[in-house]
Motif scaffolding. Structure first.
Motif, PDB file in Angstrom:
ATOM      1  N   ARG A 187      -4.925 -22.925 -23.236  1.00 40.64           N
ATOM      2  CA  ARG A 187      -4.703 -22.511 -24.628  1.00 40.64           C
ATOM      3  C   ARG A 187      -3.325 -21.880 -24.793  1.00 40.64           C
ATOM      4  NH1 ARG A 187     -10.022 -20.729 -24.077  1.00 40.64           N
ATOM      5  NH2 ARG A 187      -9.316 -18.578 -23.796  1.00 40.64           N
ATOM      6  N   LEU A 188      -2.921 -21.126 -23.779  1.00 37.98           N
ATOM      7  CA  LEU A 188      -1.632 -20.455 -23.825  1.00 37.98           C
ATOM      8  C   LEU A 188      -0.484 -21.464 -23.868  1.00 37.98           C
ATOM      9  CD1 LEU A 188      -0.343 -17.652 -23.809  1.00 37.98           C
ATOM     10  CD2 LEU A 188      -0.342 -17.743 -21.310  1.00 37.98           C
ATOM     11  N   VAL A 189      -0.616 -22.549 -23.113  1.00 42.43           N
ATOM     12  CA  VAL A 189       0.405 -23.601 -23.122  1.00 42.43           C
ATOM     13  C   VAL A 189       0.541 -24.196 -24.522  1.00 42.43           C
ATOM     14  CG1 VAL A 189       1.005 -25.898 -22.258  1.00 42.43           C
ATOM     15  CG2 VAL A 189       0.162 -24.151 -20.669  1.00 42.43           C
ATOM     16  N   LYS A 190      -0.608 -24.411 -25.182  1.00 45.89           N
ATOM     17  CA  LYS A 190      -0.595 -24.964 -26.544  1.00 45.89           C
ATOM     18  C   LYS A 190      -0.013 -23.943 -27.532  1.00 45.89           C
ATOM     19  CE  LYS A 190      -4.593 -27.967 -25.747  1.00 45.89           C
ATOM     20  NZ  LYS A 190      -6.014 -28.242 -26.116  1.00 45.89           N
ATOM     21  N   ASP A 191      -0.383 -22.670 -27.352  1.00 44.48           N
ATOM     22  CA  ASP A 191       0.140 -21.625 -28.240  1.00 44.48           C
ATOM     23  C   ASP A 191       1.657 -21.499 -28.106  1.00 44.48           C
ATOM     24  OD1 ASP A 191      -2.367 -21.029 -29.201  1.00 44.48           O
ATOM     25  OD2 ASP A 191      -2.702 -19.320 -27.865  1.00 44.48           O
ATOM     26  N   MET A 192       2.162 -21.618 -26.871  1.00 46.39           N
ATOM     27  CA  MET A 192       3.603 -21.530 -26.675  1.00 46.39           C
ATOM     28  C   MET A 192       4.301 -22.732 -27.306  1.00 46.39           C
ATOM     29  SD  MET A 192       6.311 -20.027 -25.738  1.00 46.39           S
ATOM     30  CE  MET A 192       5.760 -18.624 -24.746  1.00 46.39           C
ATOM     31  N   ALA A 193       3.706 -23.909 -27.183  1.00 46.45           N
ATOM     32  CA  ALA A 193       4.295 -25.105 -27.797  1.00 46.45           C
ATOM     33  C   ALA A 193       4.388 -24.939 -29.307  1.00 46.45           C
ATOM     34  CB  ALA A 193       3.473 -26.338 -27.440  1.00 46.45           C
ATOM     35  N   GLY A 221      -3.288 -14.056 -25.014  1.00 46.86           N
ATOM     36  CA  GLY A 221      -3.457 -14.919 -23.845  1.00 46.86           C
ATOM     37  C   GLY A 221      -2.770 -14.368 -22.612  1.00 46.86           C
ATOM     38  N   LEU A 222      -1.537 -13.918 -22.769  1.00 43.72           N
ATOM     39  CA  LEU A 222      -0.809 -13.347 -21.632  1.00 43.72           C
ATOM     40  C   LEU A 222      -1.438 -12.050 -21.166  1.00 43.72           C
ATOM     41  CD1 LEU A 222       2.781 -14.069 -22.963  1.00 43.72           C
ATOM     42  CD2 LEU A 222       1.821 -14.992 -20.831  1.00 43.72           C
ATOM     43  N   GLY A 223      -1.964 -11.265 -22.107  1.00 41.06           N
ATOM     44  CA  GLY A 223      -2.638 -10.022 -21.736  1.00 41.06           C
ATOM     45  C   GLY A 223      -3.872 -10.283 -20.898  1.00 41.06           C
ATOM     46  N   TYR A 224      -4.645 -11.305 -21.268  1.00 43.54           N
ATOM     47  CA  TYR A 224      -5.847 -11.635 -20.503  1.00 43.54           C
ATOM     48  C   TYR A 224      -5.487 -12.099 -19.091  1.00 43.54           C
ATOM     49  CZ  TYR A 224     -10.187 -13.880 -19.077  1.00 43.54           C
ATOM     50  OH  TYR A 224     -11.317 -14.236 -18.368  1.00 43.54           O
ATOM     51  N   LEU A 225      -4.502 -12.961 -18.967  1.00 43.03           N
ATOM     52  CA  LEU A 225      -4.089 -13.427 -17.639  1.00 43.03           C
ATOM     53  C   LEU A 225      -3.583 -12.270 -16.784  1.00 43.03           C
ATOM     54  CD1 LEU A 225      -2.246 -16.794 -18.438  1.00 43.03           C
ATOM     55  CD2 LEU A 225      -4.604 -16.445 -17.683  1.00 43.03           C
ATOM     56  N   ASN A 226      -2.889 -11.327 -17.405  1.00 40.93           N
ATOM     57  CA  ASN A 226      -2.416 -10.150 -16.673  1.00 40.93           C
ATOM     58  C   ASN A 226      -3.582  -9.289 -16.194  1.00 40.93           C
ATOM     59  OD1 ASN A 226      -0.014  -8.289 -15.997  1.00 40.93           O
ATOM     60  ND2 ASN A 226      -1.325  -6.944 -17.188  1.00 40.93           N
ATOM     61  N   ASP A 227      -4.604  -9.142 -17.032  1.00 40.71           N
ATOM     62  CA  ASP A 227      -5.781  -8.356 -16.650  1.00 40.71           C
ATOM     63  C   ASP A 227      -6.555  -9.039 -15.514  1.00 40.71           C
ATOM     64  OD1 ASP A 227      -5.211  -6.442 -18.559  1.00 40.71           O
ATOM     65  OD2 ASP A 227      -6.501  -7.333 -20.088  1.00 40.71           O
ATOM     66  N   VAL A 228      -6.597 -10.357 -15.547  1.00 40.95           N
ATOM     67  CA  VAL A 228      -7.257 -11.098 -14.463  1.00 40.95           C
ATOM     68  C   VAL A 228      -6.509 -10.870 -13.153  1.00 40.95           C
ATOM     69  CG1 VAL A 228      -7.843 -13.388 -13.580  1.00 40.95           C
ATOM     70  CG2 VAL A 228      -8.264 -12.839 -15.981  1.00 40.95           C
ATOM     71  N   ALA A 229      -5.189 -10.932 -13.213  1.00 38.57           N
ATOM     72  CA  ALA A 229      -4.384 -10.715 -12.008  1.00 38.57           C
ATOM     73  C   ALA A 229      -4.561  -9.292 -11.481  1.00 38.57           C
ATOM     74  CB  ALA A 229      -2.914 -10.996 -12.319  1.00 38.57           C
ATOM     75  N   ALA A 230      -4.765  -8.335 -12.391  1.00 42.29           N
ATOM     76  CA  ALA A 230      -4.898  -6.935 -11.982  1.00 42.29           C
ATOM     77  C   ALA A 230      -6.299  -6.595 -11.465  1.00 42.29           C
ATOM     78  CB  ALA A 230      -4.570  -6.018 -13.158  1.00 42.29           C
ATOM     79  N   ALA A 231      -7.291  -7.442 -11.767  1.00 41.86           N
ATOM     80  CA  ALA A 231      -8.679  -7.134 -11.402  1.00 41.86           C
ATOM     81  C   ALA A 231      -8.859  -7.014  -9.889  1.00 41.86           C
ATOM     82  CB  ALA A 231      -9.613  -8.203 -11.966  1.00 41.86           C
ATOM     83  N   ASP A 232      -8.230  -7.915  -9.123  1.00 48.11           N
ATOM     84  CA  ASP A 232      -8.328  -7.836  -7.655  1.00 48.11           C
ATOM     85  C   ASP A 232      -7.803  -6.509  -7.136  1.00 48.11           C
ATOM     86  OD1 ASP A 232      -9.597 -10.160  -6.814  1.00 48.11           O
ATOM     87  OD2 ASP A 232      -7.761 -11.343  -7.002  1.00 48.11           O
ATOM     88  N   THR A 233      -6.675  -6.067  -7.684  1.00 49.40           N
ATOM     89  CA  THR A 233      -6.073  -4.797  -7.257  1.00 49.40           C
ATOM     90  C   THR A 233      -7.016  -3.632  -7.535  1.00 49.40           C
ATOM     91  OG1 THR A 233      -3.863  -5.668  -7.692  1.00 49.40           O
ATOM     92  CG2 THR A 233      -4.099  -3.264  -7.555  1.00 49.40           C
ATOM     93  N   LEU A 234      -7.640  -3.638  -8.716  1.00 46.39           N
ATOM     94  CA  LEU A 234      -8.568  -2.561  -9.060  1.00 46.39           C
ATOM     95  C   LEU A 234      -9.751  -2.516  -8.100  1.00 46.39           C
ATOM     96  CD1 LEU A 234      -8.663  -2.794 -12.974  1.00 46.39           C
ATOM     97  CD2 LEU A 234      -7.622  -0.994 -11.592  1.00 46.39           C
TER      98      LEU A 234
END
Length: 518
Positions: A500-506, A450-463
């Motif tokens: 989903r990430l919030v639930k996974d962390m819980a 989940g964190l990897g996907y969010l990081n890739d989304v954040a990086a997409a604009d830069t790319l």
């Protein structure tokens, strides 16, 4: 037929450089006796199903002048990046193998189980070897062999042009130090494959495939020093096993596995940082970070092309400039692959491998004052792994408690903390009950994805901004709308991913660490 431990460093080189190697001052000052030149014709044997290969064995008969010498090799382990093989060698009357003369009963039984009557020639090597005996200042002895010729399997062949440094007695690090001296005058590439491995690859025409990380099995009685050595060595092996795939193919998994190897290398060192000399830790970490950076662009564009752009382009067909975007992304992808390959061809990369291998084989971390901190290297790992795991578990729990409100920067830091914990779990889980460790690791895998996907989304604009800057004019690229749709689609998907990430962390926060009470 006698048994010996073979420790050998092998490197490929251009034909015009062979003569330069034997004339180097680094060789001449250590040379003992006269150089020898011999023509060697070697036939390798196996069953039609390659049973010997599957057991990690190679059986060959080599013609040297008028004599025949049979040799059986079995890979034992790796030492500082060098394969350490057990070698059984002795004379035989003809080119045909003679299993009965092998003194080692276990080895003889393995070959006979494969079927002595089924042994047949599978490929051969034919090369000229120029050899020098060497003696180092500390009394270690070795040999330098310069080989030029070919490997022949049926109707296909492949050239041989390489040098080998083989240790006969003394310290293995002398081989790496000499190789480093050679590299300063003559460029070469370290070779991960033996002639036998190359022969089988030529024979079977096996497709090059990326190699995934295989977990180690540790015991609580292993010392910290032993675990450090095993983890770093394992990461180095993993790195080199995927080098050829990255250089020779466009399979994105090659770069990905090299990056995983580097991350695990850095994680291994970070676990035991307090016991290592600062300068030693510093240069390994810096060189690993440099190589990671050189490979990062290739991995980023692979993810964007295959996991971000492809599914959205499929939804919109060929409309909205997606054809132009895919073409631009593929161009950036190929450019980043060239950068990765160029890095693997640099002297800096070869020197990194040599220095790291020498560091491992010489156990250079012992060259420091004896303190309470450094004596931990001699402690059983069972005395320390709980603290190492707890520290990383505590960091993830602290950083992740308010995950719903974290910024992109904070989420990135949490992702790194989860990775560090995941690697520590992978390293030490063999010391604990399998069922408990599996459940805990499953929680971590969900967080990491989940964190990897969010990081890739954040990086997409830069790319996409980087891609736009490669254009020749100031106007918006024709794929701009398609790029916006792609990022927008994934930003919308990221909302559900964050939930989903919030639930996974819980769920992770409720999970009991598997090492408690063990």
């Amino acid at each position: 037929m006698s048994a010996n431990r073979e420790i050998e460093l092998k490197a490929t080189i251009r034909p015009e450089q062979l003569d330069k190697v034997k004339d180097l001052a680094a060789i001449r000052k250590r040379a003992v006796g006269r150089a020898r030149s011999r023509k060697l014709v070697t036939v390798y044997y196996d069953t039609p199903d390659y049973d010997l290969r599957q057991q990690g064995l190679s059986l060959r008969v080599r013609k040297i002048g008028r004599a025949y010498v049979q040799c059986v090799k079995q890979t034992h382990k790796r030492l500082g990046g060098i394969p350490v093989r057990m070698e059984w060698e002795g004379p035989v009357p003809s080119q045909d193998p003679a299993v009965s003369v092998i003194e080692d009963k276990k080895l003889r039984r393995l070959i006979r189980r494969a079927g002595t009557a089924r042994l047949q020639p599978v490929f051969r090597t034919d090369f000229q070897r120029n050899s020098r005996s060497l003696k180092f200042e500390d009394g270690s002895t070795a040999s330098l062999d310069l080989d030029i010729g070919e490997i022949i399997a049926g109707d296909v062949s492949e050239p041989i042009c390489e040098f080998e440094l083989e240790l006969h007695s003394g310290a293995p690090e002398r081989l790496f130090e000499l190789a480093s001296e050679i590299r300063q005058a003559v460029p070469f590439r370290l070779a991960a494959m033996s002639k036998a491995s190359r022969g089988y690859a030529l024979l079977t025409q096996d497709e090059l495939k990326p190699q995934k990380y295989v977990k180690l099995s540790l015991t609580k009685d292993d010392t910290v020093e032993q675990v450090l050595t095993e983890l770093v060595q394992h990461s180095l092996d993993h790195l080199q096993m995927n080098e050829t795939v990255t250089l020779a193919t466009d399979d994105p998994e090659g770069v990905r596995q090299m990056r995983i190897a580097l991350r695990r290398l850095r994680a291994s060192l970070r676990l035991f940082k307090s016991t290592l000399p600062k300068d030693q830790y510093g240069w390994i970490a810096a060189e690993a970070k440099w190589l990671m950076t050189e490979l990062s662009a290739a991995r980023a564009w692979d993810v964007f092309a295959d996991e971000f752009l492809a599914p959205v382009a499929q939804l919109y067909g060929g409309d909205q400039g997606f054809d132009a975007l895919m073409a631009a992304v593929e161009q950036a992808r190929q450019q980043s692959r060239r950068r990765a390959r160029e890095a693997l061809g640099t002297e800096r990369y070869t020197e990194f491998l040599l220095r790291l291998s020498a560091w491992l084989s010489s156990q250079a971390w012992r060259d420091q004052p004896v303190t309470e901190r450094t004596t931990r290297l001699l402690d059983p790992i069972g005395d320390h792994c709980v603290k190492l795991l707890q520290k990383r578990d505590r960091n993830v729990r602290r950083q992740g408690r308010d995950i719903a409100n974290l910024s992109e920067t904070a989420l990135h830091e949490l992702r790194l903390a989860v990775k560090r914990l995941r690697y520590a779990v992978d390293f030490f889980e063999s010391l604990y009950p399998k069922k408990q460790a599996k459940a805990y690791r499953k929680h971590l895998a969900g967080l990491q994805d989940g964190l990897g996907y969010l990081n890739d989304v954040a990086a997409a604009d830069t790319l996409l901004r980087e891609l736009a800057l490669t254009g020749r004019d100031q106007a918006a690229p024709v794929w701009a709308h398609a790029g916006g749709l792609t990022v927008g689609w994934h930003r919308h998907a990221a909302i559900a991913a964050k939930d989903r990430l919030v639930k996974d962390m819980a769920a992770f926060l409720r999970a009991k660490p598997f090492w408690r009470g063990a």
